[in-house]
Write an enzyme that holds these catalytic residues in place. Structure first.
Site, mmCIF file in Angstrom:
data_model
loop_
_atom_site.group_PDB
_atom_site.id
_atom_site.type_symbol
_atom_site.label_atom_id
_atom_site.label_comp_id
_atom_site.label_asym_id
_atom_site.label_seq_id
_atom_site.Cartn_x
_atom_site.Cartn_y
_atom_site.Cartn_z
ATOM 1 N N GLY A 88 0.794 -1.178 0.005
ATOM 2 C CA GLY A 88 -0.077 -0.220 -0.035
ATOM 3 C C GLY A 88 0.902 1.192 -0.061
ATOM 4 O O GLY A 88 2.078 1.144 0.262
ATOM 5 N N CYS A 115 5.094 -6.179 1.710
ATOM 6 C CA CYS A 115 5.501 -4.937 1.611
ATOM 7 C C CYS A 115 4.728 -4.111 2.815
ATOM 8 O O CYS A 115 4.948 -4.340 3.853
ATOM 9 C CB CYS A 115 5.059 -4.252 0.391
ATOM 10 S SG CYS A 115 5.835 -2.491 0.142
ATOM 11 N N TYR A 116 3.882 -3.415 2.546
ATOM 12 C CA TYR A 116 3.025 -2.580 3.390
ATOM 13 C C TYR A 116 2.432 -3.678 4.524
ATOM 14 O O TYR A 116 2.601 -3.416 5.634
ATOM 15 C CB TYR A 116 1.832 -1.846 2.885
ATOM 16 C CG TYR A 116 1.280 -0.850 4.204
ATOM 17 C CD1 TYR A 116 1.691 0.321 4.388
ATOM 18 C CD2 TYR A 116 -0.075 -1.481 4.575
ATOM 19 C CE1 TYR A 116 0.949 1.117 5.582
ATOM 20 C CE2 TYR A 116 -0.774 -0.706 5.516
ATOM 21 C CZ TYR A 116 -0.380 0.652 5.866
ATOM 22 O OH TYR A 116 -0.994 1.364 6.741
ATOM 23 N N HIS A 202 8.124 -7.513 -3.735
ATOM 24 C CA HIS A 202 7.007 -7.801 -4.427
ATOM 25 C C HIS A 202 7.086 -9.141 -5.253
ATOM 26 O O HIS A 202 7.753 -9.160 -6.261
ATOM 27 C CB HIS A 202 6.578 -6.519 -5.532
ATOM 28 C CG HIS A 202 5.953 -5.542 -4.629
ATOM 29 N ND1 HIS A 202 4.863 -5.267 -4.171
ATOM 30 C CD2 HIS A 202 6.896 -4.371 -4.063
ATOM 31 C CE1 HIS A 202 4.724 -4.180 -3.644
ATOM 32 N NE2 HIS A 202 5.982 -3.792 -3.429
ATOM 33 N N GLU A 204 4.976 -10.656 -6.768
ATOM 34 C CA GLU A 204 3.731 -10.716 -7.764
ATOM 35 C C GLU A 204 4.480 -10.260 -9.231
ATOM 36 O O GLU A 204 3.751 -10.384 -10.373
ATOM 37 C CB GLU A 204 2.542 -10.032 -7.418
ATOM 38 C CG GLU A 204 2.794 -8.513 -7.259
ATOM 39 C CD GLU A 204 3.173 -8.315 -5.878
ATOM 40 O OE1 GLU A 204 3.629 -8.867 -5.278
ATOM 41 O OE2 GLU A 204 3.076 -6.882 -5.690
ATOM 42 N N SER A 256 -21.491 -7.580 -28.025
ATOM 43 C CA SER A 256 -20.691 -6.481 -28.647
ATOM 44 C C SER A 256 -19.781 -6.895 -29.641
ATOM 45 O O SER A 256 -19.403 -6.211 -30.425
ATOM 46 C CB SER A 256 -20.108 -5.351 -27.671
ATOM 47 O OG SER A 256 -19.076 -6.356 -26.833
ATOM 48 N N GLY A 257 -19.312 -8.275 -29.575
ATOM 49 C CA GLY A 257 -18.163 -8.701 -30.531
ATOM 50 C C GLY A 257 -16.778 -8.766 -29.613
ATOM 51 O O GLY A 257 -15.836 -9.425 -29.813
ATOM 52 N N VAL A 259 -14.721 -9.844 -26.254
ATOM 53 C CA VAL A 259 -14.577 -11.003 -25.628
ATOM 54 C C VAL A 259 -15.358 -11.346 -24.149
ATOM 55 O O VAL A 259 -16.096 -12.520 -24.075
ATOM 56 C CB VAL A 259 -13.151 -11.473 -25.171
ATOM 57 C CG1 VAL A 259 -12.723 -10.753 -24.160
ATOM 58 C CG2 VAL A 259 -12.956 -12.788 -25.030
ATOM 59 N N ASP A 260 -15.809 -10.248 -23.423
ATOM 60 C CA ASP A 260 -16.367 -10.686 -22.335
ATOM 61 C C ASP A 260 -17.943 -10.814 -22.566
ATOM 62 O O ASP A 260 -18.412 -11.975 -22.058
ATOM 63 C CB ASP A 260 -16.534 -9.254 -21.382
ATOM 64 C CG ASP A 260 -15.023 -8.628 -21.112
ATOM 65 O OD1 ASP A 260 -14.130 -9.445 -21.419
ATOM 66 O OD2 ASP A 260 -15.080 -7.545 -20.807
ATOM 67 N N SER A 261 -18.413 -10.187 -23.363
ATOM 68 C CA SER A 261 -19.852 -10.262 -23.735
ATOM 69 C C SER A 261 -20.246 -11.750 -24.570
ATOM 70 O O SER A 261 -21.024 -12.522 -24.276
ATOM 71 C CB SER A 261 -20.746 -9.389 -24.405
ATOM 72 O OG SER A 261 -20.149 -9.011 -25.753
ATOM 73 N N SER A 262 -19.195 -12.002 -25.422
ATOM 74 C CA SER A 262 -19.239 -13.327 -26.101
ATOM 75 C C SER A 262 -18.951 -14.495 -25.122
ATOM 76 O O SER A 262 -19.957 -15.503 -25.232
ATOM 77 C CB SER A 262 -18.053 -13.237 -27.036
ATOM 78 O OG SER A 262 -17.901 -12.374 -27.876
ATOM 79 N N LYS A 400 -9.704 -10.910 -16.755
ATOM 80 C CA LYS A 400 -9.889 -10.808 -18.257
ATOM 81 C C LYS A 400 -9.183 -12.081 -18.763
ATOM 82 O O LYS A 400 -9.689 -12.806 -19.634
ATOM 83 C CB LYS A 400 -9.230 -9.410 -18.908
ATOM 84 C CG LYS A 400 -9.379 -9.158 -20.238
ATOM 85 C CD LYS A 400 -10.728 -8.650 -20.548
ATOM 86 C CE LYS A 400 -10.605 -8.247 -22.019
ATOM 87 N NZ LYS A 400 -12.011 -7.361 -21.880
#
Ligand code: XMP
Length: 545
Positions: A88, A115-116, A202, A204, A256-257, A259-262, A400
């Site tokens: 943070g 870290c924090y 970190h 990550e 919409s075309g 990736v999410d809505s598909s 995503k």
């Protein structure tokens, strides 16, 4: 680093503004309900908090990111196998700095502070933490004096990524110091008796080469996780959840075309079959062949009931005379809602609306009750909140890249799985300073098609966050053959980015740029000049307007 990346921000660095803390998530996201093994990451506002959650999942353990101020009882309710405290921006000594809830240490599960998070643990348990004059930012060398459980299997000398000013000088009594770095006398500590662990660096980010190993030590050896989770592994469970929610009802989904809505549509179709109807509104502002690809995939290939509405005349009429970008967005958004509502009204009995809301939307919007958080950002396709539907959001628990994995698993064509983000208002906001007329849209669409074709042929499409053309409303002089010309200008915009919060202009190879420019000028009569946008974000934005 990719050859097309610039020299600026490293891959995982600096993409997210610091200080923003996610708001409470009242309910575990849907996938969590059916996932036995999970770890909670508490967000203290660090720029890498989402990345920690993603890396945990990459180890095969489902993770949830919660704001630091949710009570320990809320954390306990999720029955996590372990808790990770993120980094943070605050100093542990600053007024109003997010505190450590001591009850977290009484949950009976291992706790790892990063870290924090490490500094909070050190301070609370009697270690010595002090603000350093210079701090330690960027790459650093880690010297491991004893690996303990946390650093087991990593070398005595290794690189790591640091970003801190407060520094731990002494571990809490009863803790073992495991490593130091140039500026951190205690860069890692642990107490296996108390099951509490801390690292200053970190794990990550990609600049900590053994970071994933350290996380995996924590998750597997220390928390005892088995690690069988993957986005694809929850497909069947999600389908069950959708069935339970929708019962024998009917649902509608705006495609919409993207990736999410598909992927959301495909999952729901798997669950309830033809009781799902998809609506694809072609506003005439799409890229070349995009509408056809959506129809081919959903109607012809997956046999999903699909209403494809060619509404381009309506949108162009509504856009007549509109040059202001914000006005364009509003006009397109309003028209979209009108068309969608008209289509929905024709269907009987539809009570459910499918939305491709992602976990990052859930975190960022602070929503979480699963009721009425319709994606309301500037997207066209963002529907008003007073629509009378119950939401079905099968991707609420996924990031995503995980949605892409599910999409690929469900057989979504590669082009749709990997489609670069495309703004809802489409090509209209890429005709800059002028009206989006059919003629200009056609020109821009052709130029864009050449760009995409060449970028794909060069194998660079996936490396770029976005690549597109912009058509400013100006003409410039030129000479072709013996003739003076007065043609349009096409600007090429190609950027690398993690999440669009920051972006760097892509260093496309010169020979590729040359090929693109000569094809555009040679194949599109109206184009007289091609330029390249070399602005990063900030100070620029990705789109031009
Ligand atoms: P900027 O231009 O703000 O864009 O750097 C960040 C990301 O958002 C996309 N973008 C939009 N997406 N409707 C959308 O759905 C919009 O009006 C819009 N404006 C920008 C942009 O393409 C980039 O991915």
């Amino acid at each position: 680093m990719s050859p097309i990346s610039g020299a600026a921000a490293p891959e995982t660095h600096g993409s997210r503004s610091t200080g923003a803390v996610s708001d409470p998530v009242a309910e575990p996201p849907a996938a969590a309900d059916v996932t036995a093994e999970r770890v909670v990451v508490l967000d203290y506002g660090g720029q890498y908090s989402q990345l920690i959650a993603r890396r945990v999942r990459e180890c095969g353990v489902f993770s949830e990111l919660l704001p630091h101020h949710v009570g320990a009882a809320e954390v306990a309710r999720r029955r996590p196998r372990g808790v990770i405290l993120s980094g943070g921006p605050a100093s542990v000594y600053a007024e109003g700095a997010p505190p450590l809830q001591r009850e977290l240490l009484e949950l009976g599960v291992p706790v790892l502070g990063i870290c924090y998070g490490m500094q909070l643990l050190a301070l609370a348990l009697g270690g010595r933490v002090e603000g350093a004059e210079t701090g330690e930012f960027g790459r650093s060398e880690l010297a491991v004096s004893r690996p303990g459980r946390l650093l087991a299997g990593t070398p005595a000398q290794q690189a790591c990524w640091m970003s801190h000013r407060d520094t731990v000088y002494e571990p809490p009594p009863g803790f073992d110091a495991l490593a130091s770095s140039t500026a951190s006398p205690v860069a890692a500590f642990e107490s296996t008796d108390r099951d509490i662990y801390g690292i200053q660096f970190h794990p990550e980010v990609v600049h900590t080469p053994y970071g994933q190993r350290v996380l995996s030590n924590f998750l597997t050896d220390i928390c005892g996780c088995e690690g069988g989770w993957s986005a694809a592994s929850v497909i069947e469970q999600q389908i069950e959840l959708i069935r339970a929610q929708v019962g024998d009802g009917r649902a509608i989904c705006g495609l919409s075309g993207g990736v999410d809505s598909s992927v959301a549509a495909l999952l729901v179709h798997r669950a309830i079959g033809d009781r799902l109807t998809c609506v694809f509104v072609d506003h005439g502002l799409m890229r070349k062949n995009e509408g056809d690809q959506v129809v081919a995939a959903f109607r012809d290939h997956f046999r999903v009931p699909l209403i494809a509405v060619d509404a381009s005349d309506r949108f162009l009429a509504a856009l007549r005379g509109v040059t202001d970008p914000e006005r364009k967005r509003k006009v397109i958004g309003a028209e979209f809602i009108r068309v969608f509502e008209e289509q929905a009204a024709r269907l009987d009995d539809v009570r459910f609306l499918v939305q491709g809301t992602l976990y990052s939307d859930v975190i960022e919007s602070g929503g979480g009750t699963g009721t009425a958080t319709i994606k309301s950002h500037h997207n066209v396709g963002g529907l008003p909140e007073d629509l009378d539907f119950e939401l079905v959001e099968p991707l609420r628990a996924l990031f995503k890249d995980e949605v892409r994995e599910v999409g690929a698993q469900l057989g979504l064509p590669e082009r749709l799985v990997w489609r670069q983000p495309f703004p809802g208002p489409g090509l209209a906001i890429r005709i800059v300073g002028g009206e989006a007329t059919r003629e200009r849209l056609d020109l821009l669409r052709e130029a864009d098609a050449i760009l995409q074709e060449e970028i794909r042929a060069a194998g660079l499409y996936r490396e770029l966050w976005q690549s597109f053309c912009v058509l400013p409303d100006i003409r410039t002089v030129g000479v072709q053959g013996d003739e003076r010309t007065y043609g349009s200008v096409i600007a090429i915009r190609a950027v690398t980015s993690d999440d669009a919060m920051t972006a760097d202009w892509a260093r496309l190879p010169y020979d590729l740029l040359e090929r693109i420019a000569s094809r555009m000028i040679g194949e599109i009569r109206a184009v007289g000049r091609v330029v390249l946008d070399i602005t990063s974000k900030p100070p620029g934005t990705i789109e031009w307007e």
